[in-house]
Design an enzyme around this catalytic site. Structure first.
Site: not given
Ligand code: NAP
Length: 308
Positions: A135, A138-139
């Site tokens: 992801c 997200c990261d």
């Protein structure tokens, strides 16, 4: 929750499930959506959706998710945060066993979606959260000024590689063939982005690092191996449909997707398959919500039929 028999139980609160809920609740059917995590499904982890018709300039994934959820609730759909463990699809009512107890429904819409497929190489599982990610939204921000790799050649890999150029100094796109599968508009953007370096005809055979990702072992189609130092690797090699809780009660194709045509009807009366979990040619928010709408209308017809 146990005594009630819902008209429609929807498994999965992504775009397909939420759109189904909008239609079935608005149609006056008692509707329960069972979701195990965040509403919005995969789209929740997408930074920007620019091809959903009617929204020039695009919308963020979380915003689409929140709007869909709000709209479903507006018409009276109820929600249960729980994991579906198993289902008994035959007969009436159908029984859904969840982590929060048993639920009964006259119809079921399976909209459980799909999730990231793993590469299945050494180091992958051990270094998840320590440089291995599925992801970028997200990261990605952890990799400001760093070097990252993206694996895959589809829409997801190319879109997320482009997203990662906002943070990373270099983005290495590793693809097993010599041409991308992604949409041309995404390819054109990637080819003209100087931060993206392409590694064609190559696969990752190992992810190496003591406590975090340090480098990748690559192998090309001629069998030559090399190492690529990176701080992180984002894996986008396709998806696996979530159907484990069905325990073989519905037919799947050879890639594991539920077999149902555009009516969303499965071979089991009163059970419908909508969104990414269904066999289809295009997996997008627009096709997921279309499936959801069709499934809700088909469920309504089925309910009218069994009511005689
Ligand atoms: P995908 O289209 O199935 O692409 C998977 C990619 O991973 C392919 O390039 C495939 O290579 C490669 N691959 C598969 N297994 C591999 C392995 N073991 N090692 C190395 N590479 C491997 O999956 P996706 O990109 O996640 O997209 C899923 C669906 O969502 C698609 O229908 C896509 O169109 C849609 N989507 C759309 C958008 C958008 O419209 N903006 C964004 C994201 C996703 P080959 O090409 O050689 O098969």
């Amino acid at each position: 929750m146990t005594a009630k028999v819902w008209d429609v139980v929807i498994i999965g609160g992504g775009p397909a499930g939420l759109a189904a809920a909008v239609y079935s609740a608005r149609g006056g059917l008692s509707t329960l959506i069972v979701e195990r995590g965040l509403f919005g499904g995969q789209i929740f982890n997408t930074a920007h959706v620019e091809n959903y018709p009617g929204f020039p300039g695009g919308l963020s994934g979380p915003e689409i998710s929140q709007r869909l959820e709000e709209q479903a609730r507006e018409f009276g759909a109820e929600t249960l945060l729980a994991e579906v463990l198993e289902v008994e699809l035959k007969g009436d009512p159908k029984v859904i066993t969840t982590s929060e107890g048993e639920i009964r429904g006259h119809t079921i819409i399976v909209a459980s979606g799909a999730g990231a497929r793993k590469l299945g190489v050494d180091g992958e599982d051990r270094l998840i959260g320590a440089g291995v990610s599925y992801c970028a939204t997200c990261d990605g921000a952890f990799y400001r000024g760093k070097k990252v790799a993206v694996v895959g050649g589809g829409d997801s890999a190319v879109e997320e590689a482009l997203f990662l150029t906002r943070f990373a100094e270099e983005v290495h796109l590793i693809h097993r063939r010599a041409s991308l599968r992604a949409a041309k508009i995404l390819q054109d953007r990637a080819f003209s982005n100087p931060k993206i370096k392409f590694h064609w005809n190559s696969v990752v055979t190992e992810i190496i690092g003591e406590t975090k990702v340090e480098r990748l072992r690559l192998q090309d189609t001629d069998g030559r191996t090399s190492e690529l130092p990176v701080d992180g690797i984002f894996i986008y090699v396709g998806q696996t449909p979530y159907t484990h809780f069905l325990r073989g009660q519905l037919p799947v194709n050879q890639r594991g997707y539920l077999v149902a045509d555009e009516t969303t009807e499965t071979p089991v009366p009163g059970v419908f398959a909508a969104g990414d979990v269904r066999e289809k040619v295009l997996r997008q928010v627009v096709t997921a919500v279309a499936d959801g709408a069709v499934a809700a209308v088909m469920a309504e017809k089925y309910l009218a039929h069994i009511a005689g």
